[in-house]
Write a protein that holds these residues in place. Structure first.
Motif, short mmCIF file in Angstrom:
data_model
loop_
_atom_site.label_atom_id
_atom_site.label_comp_id
_atom_site.label_asym_id
_atom_site.label_seq_id
_atom_site.Cartn_x
_atom_site.Cartn_y
_atom_site.Cartn_z
N LYS A 38 8.01 8.46 4.67
CA LYS A 38 6.98 7.44 4.09
C LYS A 38 6.71 8.08 2.63
N TRP A 39 7.01 7.32 1.53
CA TRP A 39 6.47 7.67 0.15
C TRP A 39 6.04 6.52 -0.53
N HIS A 40 4.73 6.79 -1.21
CA HIS A 40 4.07 5.74 -1.92
C HIS A 40 4.26 4.48 -1.21
N GLY A 41 4.22 4.21 0.07
CA GLY A 41 4.10 2.83 0.50
C GLY A 41 5.78 2.67 1.20
N PHE A 42 6.58 3.25 0.56
CA PHE A 42 8.20 2.73 0.83
C PHE A 42 8.45 3.78 2.03
#
Length: 292
Positions: free
Chosen positions: A77-81
């Motif tokens: 999970k990265w910045h909501g993605f």
């Protein structure tokens, strides 16, 4: 337990949910075929979960013989993605998380190993049928989830639908899959959930994996058979994940799940099912993962 913490806890549970549904796909049509396509639970903040599991699967779709196979687990999970790599399935959520209501959409890629290795099939009649190459199925999904729906402010209900198509002409057709999932944390160390889904396949899929022509009949001893596309199967399953180090948000955890798939209609009446196998398919997965 605040809502942000709950979303991270539920996201770690997604590994168990998706992996257990992926189990039959190693011997059948691909992990996405038996996996929920929308992420079960959302992460607020960046995270990475990696692990591995052993899955108990039918030799082929419709088989009554079983074997074990390994499966990787990667959730990022990265910045909501979001990114998921589970078994032979990969998917990406391209819509960032927003809050209590979340929408998901993105691509799915699946490698379909069904009947691509005759040496892995115990039933000699099915092993003598024409070998199928690995199919690379590419498509996408749409989904929606809501947190705080039934048992507490922290449980999550998810709905999704996906479509993917074979690009390598192993079966040269498409697969539709609607899915519904429910998951709830019981504590910071334990979460449980259930899922139900169905699959609708096009004619090429039926021809590749369930129909038997004259040459195949002579080689295998199974009677000739032909069916069209349609609703192929439904699946129901249950899952659990438990922390080994005190907190599902960080450290080691056990992920496990089991389920039942029922083949339907003309697919269930194929000789590879009625003569050589069974329409009742069981699956299971147990593994260990670590969340950073």
């Amino acid at each position: 337990m605040n809502r942000s913490t709950n979303r991270r806890l539920l996201a770690t549970f997604a590994a168990a949910t998706t992996l257990a549904f992926a189990a039959p796909a190693f011997a059948q049509e691909g992990a996405a075929a038996a996996a929920p396509d929308a992420t079960v639970g959302k992460v607020t903040g960046d995270s990475l979960t990696i692990g591995a599991a052993g899955v108990y699967i039918p030799d082929y779709e419709g088989s009554n013989d079983y074997r074990f196979a390994p499966a990787p687990i990667v959730l990022a999970k990265w910045h909501g993605f979001g990114l998921q790599i589970l078994g032979n399935r990969a998917s990406v959520d391209l819509i960032p998380d927003r809050g209590q209501w979340n929408f998901e959409a993105g691509p799915i890629g699946v490698i379909n190993f069904n009947r691509s290795d005759p040496d892995a099939i115990k039933d000699i009649r099915v092993a003598r049928l024409r070998e199928r190459g690995n199919a690379f199925e590419l498509g996408g999904y749409l989904g929606v989830s809501k947190t705080g729906v039934i048992t507490s402010p922290y449980d999550t209900l998810s709905l999704s639908v996906s479509y993917r198509h074979d690009l390598t002409r192993a079966h040269d057709s498409g697969i539709w899959q609607p899915s519904i999932s429910y998951v709830t944390p019981l504590s910071r160390k334990l979460a449980v959930g259930i899922n139900a889904q169905a699959q609708h396949v096009e004619r090429g899929y039926a021809n590749a994996y369930f129909n038997i022509g004259p040459i195949q009949s002579a080689a295998s001893g199974l009677p000739q058979y032909s069916t069209d596309g349609g609703w192929k199967s439904y699946t129901v399953a249950a899952f659990v994940t438990h922390s080994l180090t005190g907190d599902l948000l960080h450290g080691f955890k056990i992920v496990a799940g089991g389920g039942y798939t029922r083949l339907l209609g003309g697919f269930a009446r194929s000789p590879i099912v009625t003569v050589a196998g069974t329409p009742n398919q069981w699956l299971g997965a147990v593994g260990v993962a670590y969340t950073f």
